[in-house]
Design a protein around this motif. Structure first.
Motif: not given
Lengths: 614, 614
Positions: B505-509, B511-517, B549-559
């Motif tokens: 995940v790259q900061r600024g991209d 935020a369109d998905a959540i990830y599960l490891l 991603a599920l709530i804000a729909g904005g940008q990634r805030s961290a890598d």
């Protein structure tokens, strides 16, 4: 390969052990022989003791072997003379210039007959003559009590040494009569001589010397007993004279090579003082040609070089005094503001600037702060003292000057988290009358920030303001709900009112409901690990608290207290469970809104952690 | 009532202005007349300048009026002699004892003819004779260059003063020949005398003096130009001699009353140095009977008293060196651990103890740390240096001793966040061979904590370990779902693999998905405001990231970066929106689990903020 910890000394102890082994091989010098009793001393005795200003003692060798204090008593008796007479009277009787002469020179100032300094015999006898007391016994008790306070245990006199000094002290007796001749000593010099001979015969050990030195280093208070041995204002003159005159005509070389205020005695003792930090005692009775302990000088040179103790070593400027600097534009109090207030503070924030200070405030460490304040444009300056160790008189004077400047400019000065008694007394005495009203003391940084916000928003005080009830539909929790859904939700809520100051949620209680503020303000408060408590946040109408009830079902982790009269709705966890089944769309929206709010909180806390970890 | 800031001086400037006004009234003393040129000086000139070690200058009065430096040159030329010849050679030629004699005494050591110190004329001429250079011009250039480096601007010679000194310097010429007689000066003394007369005629102003003093205070580096004027090792001897001999036969009183290394000249200048902090220059040509500027002495006494500058004032022990102390039982790295590992660390945590240090490390400030380590039972000691300003040689020596102790006990010493070059060189040279392997340097405290955890868990290194894939049903996100629901969810997920080191995940991209490891580990990394970056957390199999991603729909805030080979599922935000409508029970459970996880994160961050705010 590994040893038990108990068998392995501290690195400091290990260092002293090595030092003692190494310098045991140095056998230069001779024990003093000018009185028969001193000549009887075992020449190879050797002890080294370090004592810290918080009472930790490291010792090696003959640290507990008793010997006579001799001239090491001189700065202490000079301190007594200062206490009993004040600086002016003592300075009139005794000078403060090094002589450049050998240790047994008489060295009186031409014309006045004033002894050049109190570290030579003439000056020490003049100091003994200034000890207060109506009888010889009272004056002796005064000296013994003071020396004992410095050592932290009762000291006594070696009678044989005293008698030997008294019976052979012809040169000192001559000095006494010279002092009488010049009027430095009033009347018969014999009582002052008797006291001087006795003070030199006081029995100490090397550990005593280190603790006496540590008491000087500690501003006059014994590190272990906590007893004050001399008024703190006299430490500076005592150490000054030890610096310039303490090691006879080796004093200049001592400053050059060791750089610690010190005093030696022909009994073989040396004390050395690193102000604020350490006392050193060395015992080794073989003296060099200047009358100083030969091993003592060598050991002190080595310790100073190895451990970097020279007092003129440029102290690195400690950590910067300004630990953090920001305006109200970027950092706010924990009181959550409405969007309109937020925008106002965004615009007005640069008017209030915060400097979080650290370290000790002296003139030189405060100077960059003053420079930054003067260069800045803020109308309110907050100085936070939480991490300030000490504020000295020079810094207090400059703070008073800053307050005067604020008064002239119509600015405000907020002093946050100043510990009681640390600054108030010193500053109050220095503040100009017109500067008093511009200085505000705030007990917490958060309170200081809120004070600034109120000032910027021109709101005199929020507490007690009449709550305005926010319609449920306008709250964040209801974002995305239809009017019908809001109505359905409202039917499930319980309404309650609380007086200002009331505890709404208590730490440890079962977490069985979430709350939605309709009017008024509450603070979320946690206990701190080290005692005391801390406001996590202040919430106003439309905001939610106690959310964890919906998910954890455990206990409340914080108190929530009403800051004003409060009107709120609550939603019980069991009711919410039912909503999930019966009105899933409503429940999904509520969960979504709660998750959104939690996500914002995480963002804010993450930024706060990053800022604090700096 | 309020004035514009520009019209309102800094409190420090205001203080100097007041001082200048007050002492202008002091007109005691006479200008020097021993050479005709000096007698022409305007007697009422008066300037005061303060310069800080970071180059801030405060000045009042005749701060830019030129006058001859005279004896204020002596410590600086002594510094040149030290640089050009080393301490041993210089100490052989010139002593370091105060004379107790007036300023114009010759004061040679009986027998050797060695001048008693370099602050009297005899010693200064001997120092001038030690300046390196093959020609007179080269030696003069050496002196002028060095004095100019101290002042931070090119200085020149007042030719009239020089000629006057040269033509009337009979006493000094006599001294030169005495030095020749004793072999202190080789060959013709005239070149050394010529250089001495010229160095005394160097033209300076009061501002120069303050900056020369500040350069000494700053360890030999000019505060404004950054140029080194003298090697730092010679500052200590220069200041030592200024302390004991700088003010002629007022030196003892000066230490007693002012307490700053200082030097005066008959031109009317005085410099005073507060090591590490300040330089002071005063100019006022009326001299007292000892040859010191009368106003200069009075002003310096006042400044020292007002601002608390006496160097023997007990420095308060600064803030405690140990800023925070804890074991791995209570504080962990950002690497999230499984429950089993968590329990292991609960049990083993006390074996590793962390000391976060602050301030400057000297022997005395490090001592309480060593004491605590020795008294403790931990097998791994972490010392964090993030907030340490400086580590001096004495402290480095004791750290090397601590490492030796660790080696003997089979313990480990972890040094975290040591700045490059600060400690490594000094410590490396002092470490005993067997101590080298027990010392580990870690670039971040978090890395140090993780190092301890690995050691305690006996896991050599996690990186590169073969990932084990966790079944979806065992992840926290699926808690409370039926097997059918897990299957339905899995059908909506996208599976992906990433190599170790890959950016997931790259900061600024967007935020369109959540990830599960499903397998492996990732780190969440943010940029710090001051540059650099910081690991927020390390996650392992079963944990979720990118929830916003599920709530804000904005940008990634961290890598988010893969620490190992990584296997993960992702759920697109648009798919989740569909799930809410089509499978509300499934969506509610997912939201509930996410809120529960967010709530835990808030709790952890809140505790971290409270701990950091201390």
């Amino acid at each position: 390969m590994s040893l038990p910890p108990s068998a392995t000394p501290s690195p400091i102890q290990a260092y002293l052990d090595t030092l003692h082994r190494e310098f045991s091989g140095l056998t230069a010098g001779e024990v003093a022989t000018y009185i028969p009793e001193l000549a009887k001393v075992a020449p190879d005795g050797f002890g080294i003791v370090l004592a810290t200003v918080d009472g930790q003692v490291y010792e090696v060798g003959d640290a507990r072997h008793a010997f006579s204090i001799q001239s090491v008593s001189k700065p202490f008796v000079y301190g007594i003379a200062l206490e009993d007479n004040g600086r002016a009277r003592v300075e009139q009787a005794i000078g403060m210039e090094p002589t450049g002469d050998p240790f047994n020179a008489i060295s009186l100032e031409p014309g006045t007959g004033r002894p050049l300094n109190p570290m030579i015999n003439a000056g020490a006898i003049a100091a003994a003559a200034l000890v207060a007391g109506t009888t010889e016994a009272a004056r002796l008790a005064r000296v013994l009590d003071a020396l004992s306070a410095f050592a932290g245990r009762p000291l006594d006199i070696d009678q044989a040494i005293f008698e030997s000094e008294r019976d052979t002290g012809h040169r000192n007796r001559a000095i006494g009569h010279m002092l009488r001749n010049y009027g430095i000593v009033d009347g018969d010099p014999e009582p002052a001589l008797g006291l001087y001979f006795r003070q030199c015969a006081v029995r100490v050990d090397c550990r005593d010397l280190a603790l006496m030195a540590a008491t000087l280093a500690n501003g006059g208070v014994h590190p272990a007993t906590g007893q004050r041995a001399v008024r703190s204002e006299f430490i500076e003159p005592m150490l000054s004279l030890m610096t310039t005159c303490g090691m006879y005509d080796y004093s200049g070389s001592w400053v050059y090579n060791v750089g610690l205020p010190a005093k030696s005695g022909v009994g073989g003792g040396i004390i050395a003082v690193l102000p604020g930090q350490l006392g050193i005692g060395v015992y080794s009775p073989r003296l060099d040609e200047r009358g100083n302990s030969a091993r003592g000088v060598a050991v002190c040179r080595r310790i100073s070089a190895d451990l970097g103790l020279h007092f003129l070593q440029p102290p690195r400027p400690s950590v910067a005094t300004v630990r953090a600097r920001y305006t109200l534009q970027s950092v706010r109090s924990k009181r959550r503001r409405t969007a309109a207030e937020g925008r106002q503070l965004d615009a007005l924030g640069p008017q209030a600037e915060v400097f979080e200070l650290q370290g000790d405030l002296r003139f030189a460490t405060l100077e960059p702060v003053l420079r930054a304040v003067v260069a800045g444009a803020a109308q309110i300056t907050v100085l936070d003292f939480k991490r300030v160790g000490h504020v000295d008189g020079g810094a207090a004077r400059m703070l008073a000057g800053l307050a005067s400047r604020c008064a002239a400019l119509g600015h405000q000065l907020v002093l946050s988290r100043v510990r009681r008694g640390e600054l108030l007394a010193g500053l109050d005495a220095m503040l100009a009358p017109q500067a008093i009203p511009v200085v505000s003391f705030q007990p917490a940084l958060d309170a200081a920030l809120e004070w600034c916000e109120r000032r910027l928003l021109a709101r005199p005080a929020d507490r007690g303001a009449l709550p305005v009830v926010l319609p449920l539909a306008d709250s964040r929790l209801c974002r995305g709900l239809t009017a019908d859904e809001v109505g359905q939700l409202q039917a499930q809520l319980h309404r309650s009112q609380h007086e200002s100051g009331a505890l709404i949620v208590q730490r440890g209680d079962p977490a069985d409901a979430i709350y939605l503020l309709a009017a008024g303000e509450v603070s979320v408060i946690v206990d701190l690990p080290g005692g005391g408590h801390k406001r996590l946040s202040t919430l106003s109408a439309g905001m939610v608290f106690g959310e964890s009830a919906l998910i954890a079902g455990g206990q409340r982790s914080a108190d929530v207290r009403a800051d004003t009269a409060v009107d709120c709705w609550s939603l019980r966890a069991e009711v919410f469970e039912r909503l999930k089944l019966e009105q899933p769309r409503l429940a999904i929206t509520l969960l979504h809104n709660l998750l959104s709010s939690a996500s914002e909180t995480i963002g804010r806390l993450t930024a706060e952690v990053a800022a604090l970890e700096g």
